[in-house]
Design a protein around this motif. Structure first.
Motif, PDB file in Angstrom:
ATOM      1  N   GLU A  86       0.829  -1.211   0.000  1.00 46.02           N
ATOM      2  CA  GLU A  86       0.000   0.000   0.000  1.00 46.02           C
ATOM      3  C   GLU A  86       0.859   1.254   0.000  1.00 46.02           C
ATOM      4  N   ALA A 109      -5.844 -11.662  -6.011  1.00 53.05           N
ATOM      5  CA  ALA A 109      -6.339 -11.355  -4.667  1.00 53.05           C
ATOM      6  C   ALA A 109      -5.743 -10.054  -4.126  1.00 53.05           C
ATOM      7  N   PRO A 110      -4.447  -9.775  -4.346  1.00 52.30           N
ATOM      8  CA  PRO A 110      -3.918  -8.481  -3.894  1.00 52.30           C
ATOM      9  C   PRO A 110      -4.614  -7.296  -4.563  1.00 52.30           C
ATOM     10  N   ARG A 112      -7.697  -7.207  -5.524  1.00 54.21           N
ATOM     11  CA  ARG A 112      -8.997  -7.101  -4.852  1.00 54.21           C
ATOM     12  C   ARG A 112      -8.854  -6.403  -3.502  1.00 54.21           C
ATOM     13  N   ALA A 113      -7.803  -6.732  -2.770  1.00 56.25           N
ATOM     14  CA  ALA A 113      -7.586  -6.106  -1.457  1.00 56.25           C
ATOM     15  C   ALA A 113      -7.314  -4.610  -1.606  1.00 56.25           C
ATOM     16  N   HIS A 114      -6.498  -4.238  -2.603  1.00 57.69           N
ATOM     17  CA  HIS A 114      -6.237  -2.814  -2.829  1.00 57.69           C
ATOM     18  C   HIS A 114      -7.513  -2.082  -3.242  1.00 57.69           C
ATOM     19  N   GLU A 116     -10.542  -2.724  -2.266  1.00 61.49           N
ATOM     20  CA  GLU A 116     -11.318  -2.482  -1.046  1.00 61.49           C
ATOM     21  C   GLU A 116     -10.729  -1.319  -0.257  1.00 61.49           C
ATOM     22  N   ALA A 117      -9.406  -1.274  -0.184  1.00 60.37           N
ATOM     23  CA  ALA A 117      -8.751  -0.202   0.576  1.00 60.37           C
ATOM     24  C   ALA A 117      -8.992   1.174  -0.044  1.00 60.37           C
TER      25      ALA A 117
END
Length: 503
Positions: A86, A109-110, A112-114, A116-117
């Motif tokens: 991040e 998946a990373p 997708r996580a970014h 959301e952030a």
């Protein structure tokens, strides 16, 4: 053909353009439809010509679609590997003044996580996946850049270097830069519509972006996308008809290890071209790879700042050595201030050289001379027949007791030891001198004394490292390239122990 989104215009509409990460197949007509839908969606969101569109991704059809959609809109594609942290992504966003961010949640998946952030929302759905976007952002620095009509001046992509030897910088590559490289790369590999190109190099890195993805589209061939490297997955693609694979040396080492584990030869009925780039090629590994696949391992050289192509070996003239081949057409190279062996800094001029570093005119002026030559920072020599040899980074040159020492020479010799897997050599200042440090991954049981004794048999004494540290793994970039500048910090406690023992 003057813009990167036009590279695929000559392909047969019904031909397969992409086999995606999940096995889904998309024709060139389907890819064109997805690019149209993505471009319309982003334009409605407020993406303008000259805006920076970050694409936070791993290899997949959505990524390719977003690249081409940005080009259609005149926006700058800013590809970023979703595996970055991040903090790294935030720094790039701030420096580039990103207007919007596209994510690829199905393949990464990373990513997708970014998403959301950053509060991304779905803006629709392509045949290959969700159109997941964060933005538009109207923060300071996000105003659009000018969009000249000349493709040699209009920026197509803004690529941030991995910073293997320095802090990352935003490299501005024009449409002309990238169209030239796509054409030359396809011709160098003689890619045709019948080829299946293995897209395992990260498409967010210049090698995968320009020399794999864009070159494949320019040839109208099939791109088989793998979000991440695994030897097992690559071998499956070979068995399924993969015919062309550009990669980095570390990938081939892993493939050979997997074949050794299986105890079987490779099943690669259509494989006709393999090449290495992005990192130095070791002669021992080259021999092993060629013996395994029964075809030459081609080699080449390039940089993010040169789009990336500079040189490459030729299919009709395979080499037994580890030179990086002949200089590509339209490219000029000079050796600046050569020493008695003809070694000096490589200077490069041609249609491949970047427009400059974004928002960093001082660095641009330092890198590109008034006569247009780009200072590569690499030490090289050019043989009378035009063969280019890369000796190492200028910043990595080690001066030990007055002798110039090139790390690749020591690295190549260390990897000839049967128990050594990978190695990296760096210098470290000490009072009144500079010492040589070698970092090695190896089979269990091998010792530093074993390796020093081996080197003493094959190298002059002043080239033998003062310390050879056997480690579990190297710090690497997403491409697998060893991050040499992080070695001394990453293994500082181990070095401190050695220093204390030497006192």
């Amino acid at each position: 053909m003057t813009r990167i989104h036009e590279l695929a215009d000559g392909a047969a509409p019904e031909a397969t353009a992409i086999v995606d990460h999940d096995g889904a197949v998309y024709s060139y007509a389907a890819l064109n439809d997805m690019v149209t839908q993505m471009a319309e969606t982003l334009a409605a969101l407020g993406l303008r010509a000259g805006d920076r569109l970050m694409i936070l991704s791993e290899n997949c059809a959505t990524y390719v679609t977003a690249l081409l959609a940005a080009s259609r809109l005149g926006a700058w594609a800013l590809p970023v590997n979703a595996r970055q942290s991040e903090d790294e992504i935030a720094a790039i966003r701030a420096h580039a003044g990103v207007r919007a961010v596209v994510f690829t949640p199905e393949a990464s998946a990373p990513s997708r996580a970014h998403a959301e952030a950053l509060g991304a929302t779905s803006r629709g759905r392509l045949a290959c996946g969700d159109i997941l976007v964060a933005g538009p952002f109207d923060e300071a620095g996000t105003a659009p850049e000018p969009t000249p009509a000349d493709p040699a001046e209009q920026v197509a992509a803004l690529i941030y270097t991995t910073g293997t030897t320095s802090a990352p910088k935003g490299v501005m590559l024009t449409h002309s830069n990238l169209v030239w490289n796509a054409r030359v790369s396809a011709e160098l590999r003689r890619i045709t519509a019948d080829d299946i190109v293995v897209g395992v190099l990260p498409g967010t890195h210049i090698f995968g972006f320009a020399s794999v993805i864009l070159a494949t589209l320019a040839a109208g061939s099939t791109l088989r996308l793998l979000p991440r490297f695994s030897a097992e997955a690559v071998l499956d693609v070979f068995a399924d008809g993969g015919s062309v694979m550009p990669a980095v040396p570390q990938m081939y080492q892993a493939i050979l290890a997997e074949l050794a584990r299986r105890g079987t030869p490779p099943d690669a009925p259509r494989l006709r071209y393999i090449s290495s780039g992005g990192a130095p090629l070791d002669p021992e590994w080259k021999e092993r790879i060629e013996a395994t696949f029964g075809i030459p391992l081609q080699n080449g050289y390039g940089l993010t700042e040169t789009s990336p192509g500079v040189s490459g070996t030729r299919l009709d003239n395979p080499r037994q050595d580890t030179s990086v081949g002949e200089i590509l057409e339209d490219v000029e190279c000079l050796i600046d201030a050569p020493d008695e062996n003809g070694v000096g800094e490589l200077l490069i001029r041609g249609p491949n050289v970047m427009k400059g570093y974004f928002r960093n005119p001082e660095a641009t002026a330092q890198a590109i001379r008034p006569d247009g030559y780009f200072r590569s920072g690499d030490l090289a020599r050019i043989d009378p027949d035009g063969t280019l040899w890369i000796m190492g980074r200028k910043k990595e040159l080690i001066i030990r007791s007055g002798f110039n020492i090139y790390p690749p020479e020591i690295e190549a010799m260390l990897t000839r030891h049967p128990d050594v897997h990978q190695t990296a050599v760096v210098g470290r200042p000490v009072p009144g001198n500079e010492e040589i440090l070698a970092f090695v991954t190896a089979k269990p049981g091998v010792t530093e004394d074993d390796l020093k004794a081996f080197l003493h048999e094959h190298l002059v004494g002043y080239k033998v490292p003062q310390h050879i540290l056997i480690i579990d793994r190297f710090p690497v970039a997403a491409t697998g390239k060893i991050l040499k500048h992080k070695l001394t910090d990453a293994f500082a406690p181990l070095l401190a122990e050695r220093d204390a023992a030497a006192c």
